[in-house]
Design a protein around this motif. Structure first.
Motif, PDB file in Angstrom:
ATOM      1  N   ASN A  82      -2.776  45.050  38.526  1.00 10.56           N
ATOM      2  CA  ASN A  82      -1.894  45.925  38.764  1.00 10.56           C
ATOM      3  C   ASN A  82      -1.203  46.043  37.331  1.00 10.56           C
ATOM      4  OD1 ASN A  82      -2.129  46.656  41.375  1.00 10.56           O
ATOM      5  ND2 ASN A  82      -0.045  45.131  41.984  1.00 10.56           N
ATOM      6  N   ASP A  83      -1.129  45.334  36.583  1.00 16.19           N
ATOM      7  CA  ASP A  83      -0.748  45.306  35.092  1.00 16.19           C
ATOM      8  C   ASP A  83      -1.770  46.018  34.388  1.00 16.19           C
ATOM      9  OD1 ASP A  83       1.617  43.890  35.616  1.00 16.19           O
ATOM     10  OD2 ASP A  83       0.700  41.929  34.877  1.00 16.19           O
ATOM     11  N   MET A  84      -3.103  46.118  34.673  1.00 14.07           N
ATOM     12  CA  MET A  84      -3.752  46.497  33.889  1.00 14.07           C
ATOM     13  C   MET A  84      -3.915  48.007  34.150  1.00 14.07           C
ATOM     14  SD  MET A  84      -7.106  44.716  33.461  1.00 14.07           S
ATOM     15  CE  MET A  84      -7.402  43.212  33.035  1.00 14.07           C
ATOM     16  N   HIS A  85      -3.534  48.231  35.457  1.00 10.57           N
ATOM     17  CA  HIS A  85      -3.760  49.761  35.910  1.00 10.57           C
ATOM     18  C   HIS A  85      -2.457  50.477  35.164  1.00 10.57           C
ATOM     19  CE1 HIS A  85      -6.941  50.538  38.632  1.00 10.57           C
ATOM     20  NE2 HIS A  85      -7.021  49.259  38.952  1.00 10.57           N
TER      21      HIS A  85
END
Length: 193
Positions: free
Chosen positions: A188-191
């Motif tokens: 989610n952090d990468m998205h």
């Protein structure tokens, strides 16, 4: 009993109650023997089977009376002997009947005891069969109990192993869930970037 001699009569009696008739007869004879009085003479022809000689004419009256007295005494003595023998025979007969009754009673008791022994042996055999059956059932029950105890131990060991496996799997699942949550959070952090 006569002359210059002295005669003693010894009457022997028994203290037993079974010999009371014989004792009374002996005492009666002793009493009658004490009353015997005779006139002894030197050449006696008194003997069983012999009769006095009556050929002497001058003393035939005297011999005749003495002979009759002697014969009466012999007759009394023989009658006493017959009475005693009959009493003894009657006692022996009664004793034999009593013994026969005792033997019959003893034989009846023996038959009863033999029947009781037979019944007891029969019951003993039946009880032995029951004891053998119960012993066999007890051994079978002990064998079943032993097998049940072994099965219970196995089940307990399996249950403990299952609980240990569940707890280790739970720990691993929680660690996997936490890693998965981290991966999802990283994703989610990468998205979002």
């Amino acid at each position: 009993l006569g002359g210059r001699c002295k005669t003693v009569v010894v009457a022997t009696i028994s203290p037993s109650i079974t010999a009371i008739e014989e004792s009374v007869s002996t005492l009666n004879y002793a009493q009658s023997a004490c009353g015997i009085v005779n006139k002894p003479f030197s050449s006696s022809s008194i003997a069983f089977g012999e009769m006095p000689n009556f050929s002497d004419k001058k003393s035939s009256g005297e011999c005749n009376i003495e002979s009759w007295q002697e014969m009466e005494m012999r007759l009394q003595y023989m009658q006493t002997q017959v009475d005693e023998a009959q009493a003894a025979l009657a006692r022996k007969h009664i004793q034999q009947q009593e013994l026969q009754e005792k033997v019959e009673k003893a034989e009846e008791k023996l038959l009863v005891k033999q029947k009781q022994l037979y019944d007891a042996e029969k019951e003993n055999k039946a009880l032995k069969g029951v004891v053998e059956t119960e012993t066999r059932k007890r051994k079978e029950a002990e064998t079943d109990l032993y097998r049940a105890q072994i099965d219970l131990k196995k089940t307990t060991l399996i249950l403990k192993a299952t609980q240990a496996t569940e707890s280790s799997l739970t720990v691993e699942a929680q660690s996997l869930i936490s890693k998965l949550e981290e991966i999802i959070a990283d994703r989610n952090d990468m998205h979002s970037l």
